[in-house]
Write an enzyme that holds these catalytic residues in place. Structure first.
Site, PDB file in Angstrom:
ATOM      1  N   ASP A 152     -12.438  -0.345  -0.043  1.00  0.00           N
ATOM      2  CA  ASP A 152     -11.532   0.468  -0.859  1.00  0.00           C
ATOM      3  C   ASP A 152     -11.654   1.948  -0.512  1.00  0.00           C
ATOM      4  O   ASP A 152     -12.608   2.376   0.161  1.00  0.00           O
ATOM      5  CB  ASP A 152     -11.858   0.223  -2.343  1.00  0.00           C
ATOM      6  CG  ASP A 152     -10.625   0.290  -3.228  1.00  0.00           C
ATOM      7  OD1 ASP A 152      -9.659   0.984  -2.852  1.00  0.00           O
ATOM      8  OD2 ASP A 152     -10.637  -0.342  -4.295  1.00  0.00           O
TER       9      ASP A 152
ATOM     10  N   ASP B 233      -1.918  -2.275  -6.262  1.00  0.00           N
ATOM     11  CA  ASP B 233      -2.619  -2.691  -7.477  1.00  0.00           C
ATOM     12  C   ASP B 233      -1.651  -3.296  -8.485  1.00  0.00           C
ATOM     13  O   ASP B 233      -2.072  -3.779  -9.529  1.00  0.00           O
ATOM     14  CB  ASP B 233      -3.325  -1.489  -8.121  1.00  0.00           C
ATOM     15  CG  ASP B 233      -4.694  -1.246  -7.511  1.00  0.00           C
ATOM     16  OD1 ASP B 233      -5.124  -2.053  -6.682  1.00  0.00           O
ATOM     17  OD2 ASP B 233      -5.330  -0.233  -7.866  1.00  0.00           O
TER      18      ASP B 233
END
Ligand code: GLA
Length: 720
Positions: free
Chosen positions: A454, A520
């Site tokens: 990430d 997301d």
């Protein structure tokens, strides 16, 4: 002095690139577009001549010789290919090609055609090497290496390459977006001036340009000529379309350098990232060229993409072993093949305010280490994956306390916090070694098949301490090197590129990562758009697509499981839903969808992605057609109701016109339809029609509620 001109014609998969090489000019593209067929040397020269316009009084009125690395000295009036100077000198180079004989086309082992041109400016003390490659799938790429041949330092501002597009490319399409809404398309006329997309945030971006396309007005997925570029780079960058009064239009891209970021010492050179480019009739053909290139690289995954359960939206930071093992059991039951433990397993990380940088299993949450969970995952027959964010550091972490000097900081102050975190400057050898050693220790200790890598914030004030010099470039290269080192040390390890969702999706990181997290946002309505855009560059098998819980965590919308699953079906399938809260019916239905995906992923992950240019903007048609066109799967989604009554006629692109196909409605987990009210007749038993009829006439869709879709399975009749 006479000018020697030679012409090189590179052809692949329907694309032609005609290059003119001359000793007084860097390579000029005389044609980049549809295949021109076999041409003799005389014809090539004539074609090059035909692209020369009348000269009046000024060379600047001509738009006929834009070099791949454009030079002001050769009458280019737009952005130059090289910017920089040596104390104010050497800022306008005029390169002459060097080396005899003139460069030819080299064919690499994989069929790529490659041209390398070297040139120098003896007065500016600069040398350049241009590399131009045409892949067998029709993807073109260019890059430049600039070398300071003088003794004094050359302060580099930019090195960018460009490709010309013709005057009928008068509409632009690119992408923008934000957290949970990546790949939002934007279209505009290709007017005079520059449409310039600049990234100064140290990562490709949730608002990334993604693909910059210029095409014939109104170009769609299946019609209109389109030219598109993408820079294979995850740091600061610029991608632009530039049009001049003299008629020239180019697409260009390059790294965006801060002042003083690259200072070439005598004899030192620097190489740009590759600029990738594709031409096609319609966006689907452009996408097919990018997909073909990505799929033929040696690092492209060939084993089936394991269906993944990620615990993030299921448990967030609640890492209790019983809760997670119960989730693993459910994951195994519905057919998942990999379990990924997301954020919260390390250091003092109990929420998103602390712990980044301490990549050691938290003894508070995992007193026996990760073994009990990893063993449970393996015993259930799944692979184990782990979330990391190696480029970040929390102010509240052992790392930040021990080495505050490794945190990016320009001007003697620590930059702004974002998501309660800072960026660790991997340009510091100590910082790099710290993260590498901690990650290697984890990979050595546990059987980890996969890292979700990430990168949750922008780089701002990214100065390298103590002096504060710009550090994004060195950091980006170090992040690549770190991925490369881990992959080399652990063959078989897979890396996913995530950045607050889809903020690092580019062909640079895809040299290492085999999955990108598209967003997301797992709301299927939003995902339709996000995936449509993402698939234009990245083939579905490299894009994470998850089935979420019924109520979206990011939008609050509710959707039935069949729409969530039929939207997620296409990519590298995953589940991000607390399955311990599901009803028995939901688990059975989900398992049916997972089984359906596993049955068809061979097609979905190797076929050609096609999109319908549907007249009704609320009806989206998307599919994957086998490379040999023997089978296909389509999704027809009703995103919005239309003011006219349906059902709409849906045309199926991508099939062979002369071949006959059987089309059936697929209803995973549901009984077949019976004839009667509200049922389109063909959907009861299927229908057989030639590909041409399906493409030109189409079939009515079975009525569905909005925010639902249906699947059509297409099989060549000779194989039924
Ligand atoms: C980012 C990612 C999410 C999740 C969280 C964890 O937002 O995109 O998928 O991993 O970080 O903090």
């Amino acid at each position: 002095m006479t000018t020697h001109r030679t012409h090189l014609h590179l052809r692949a998969a329907g694309t032609s690139l005609l290059l003119e090489l001359a000793d007084d000019l860097l390579p000029v593209v005389r044609h980049w577009g549809s295949d021109l067929g076999e041409l003799t040397e005389d014809e090539l020269a004539s074609l090059a001549l035909a692209s020369r316009v009348a000269i009046n009084d000024s060379p600047f009125d001509r738009a006929d010789q834009v070099a791949i690395l454009p030079e002001h000295a050769r009458a280019w009036i737009g952005r130059p290919g090289v910017e920089g100077s040596r104390g104010g000198r050497g800022w306008s180079p005029a390169f002459r090609t060097t080396g005899a004989p003139a460069p030819g086309v080299h064919r690499l082992a994989d069929g790529t055609q490659r041209v390398v041109v070297q040139a120098r400016d003896e007065k500016a003390y600069l040398a350049v090497e241009l590399e131009i490659e045409l892949h067998p799938g029709g993807l073109l790429r260019t890059r430049a290496t600039l070398t300071n041949t003088g003794e004094e330092v050359y302060d580099l501002g930019a090195v960018r390459t460009t490709l010309p597009v013709p005057e009928h490319a008068d509409e632009l399409l690119d992408f923008t977006g934000r957290h949970t809404m990546e790949r939002a398309p934007q279209r505009q006329a290709f007017t005079a001036g520059a449409h310039s997309r600049e990234v100064r945030t140290g990562r490709t971006g949730l608002d990334a340009v993604h693909l910059l396309c210029a095409g014939e007005s109104g170009f769609g997925f299946g019609h209109g000529e389109v030219w598109a570029v993408q820079l294979g780079w995850s740091g600061n960058q610029v991608t632009y379309a530039e049009r001049q009064y003299n008629g020239s239009r180019v697409l260009g891209a390059g790294e965006l350098l801060e002042h003083g970021e690259v200072r070439l010492a005598g004899g030192q050179g620097t190489t740009t990232p590759w600029m990738y480019a594709a031409h096609g009739t319609g966006l689907d053909e452009v996408a097919a060229r990018f997909h073909a290139w990505l799929r033929t690289r040696p690092q492209h995954p060939i084993r089936p993409r394991p269906v993944t359960l990620n615990n993030w939206e299921a448990t967030y930071f609640d890492h209790s072993l019983p809760r997670l093992t119960a989730l693993v059991d459910r994951a195994a039951r519905v057919g998942a093949e990999r379990f990924v433990l997301d954020d919260g397993w390390f250091g003092g990380r109990r929420d998103d305010t602390t712990g980044l940088g301490d990549w050691v299993v938290s003894p508070d949450v995992w007193p026996q280490g990760l073994d009990p969970l990893v063993d449970h995952v393996h015993a259930a027959g799944l692979e184990f994956g782990l979330w990391v964010e190696p480029e970040m550091v929390s102010a509240d972490s052992d790392l930040a306390r021990a080495h505050p000097e490794w945190i990016f900081s320009a001007g003697g102050r620590r930059g702004l916090e974002s998501r309660q975190q800072h960026v660790l400057d991997l340009g510091h050898p100590g910082a790099y070694a710290h993260v590498r050693d901690q990650l290697l220790a984890l990979l050595d200790r546990y059987d980890i098949a996969y890292l979700k890598w990430d990168h949750n914030r922008y780089l701002n004030d990214a100065g390298h301490t103590p002096g504060g010099e710009p550090g994004v470039r060195a950091h980006t290269l170090a992040a690549y090197r770190l991925m490369d080192e881990l992959l080399a040390a652990h063959p078989g390890l897979e890396i996913e590129s995530c950045a607050g969702g889809g903020g690092r999706v580019d062909l640079g990181v895809l040299d290492r990562a085999v999955r990108v997290w598209a967003s997301d946002c797992i709301d299927p309505l939003e995902r339709q758009q996000i995936q449509r855009g993402t698939f234009l560059l990245v083939p579905p098998e490299l894009v994470g697509t998850h089935v979420a819980s019924g109520r979206s965590h990011t939008t609050g919308r509710r959707h039935d499981l069949d729409f969530r699953a039929s939207t997620a079906l296409w990519g590298h399938l995953g589940i991000e839903w607390d399955l311990t809260t599901c009803t028995e019916e939901e688990l059975v239905e989900l398992a049916t969808w997972v089984a359906f995906h596993r049955e068809h992923r061979g097609l979905l992950h190797t076929g050609r992605v096609v999109n319908g240019d549907h007249h009704d903007e609320g009806t989206w048609v998307h599919g994957v057609v086998a490379q040999d066109a023997s089978e296909a799967l389509f999704e027809v989604a009703l995103l919005r109701r239309s003011a006219t009554t349906g059902p709409h006629r849906v045309r199926l692109p991508g099939l062979e016109p002369e071949r006959r196909y059987r089309v059936c409605l697929e209803r995973p987990g549901r009984p077949p339809l019976e004839a009667g009210r509200g049922v389109v007749p063909w959907a009861v038993e299927g229908i057989t029609l030639p590909g041409r009829a399906l493409a030109q006439v189409g079939l009515p869709m079975q009525p569905v509620d909005p925010e639902h879709s249906q699947l059509w399975r297409v099989l060549a009749a000779d194989l039924c």
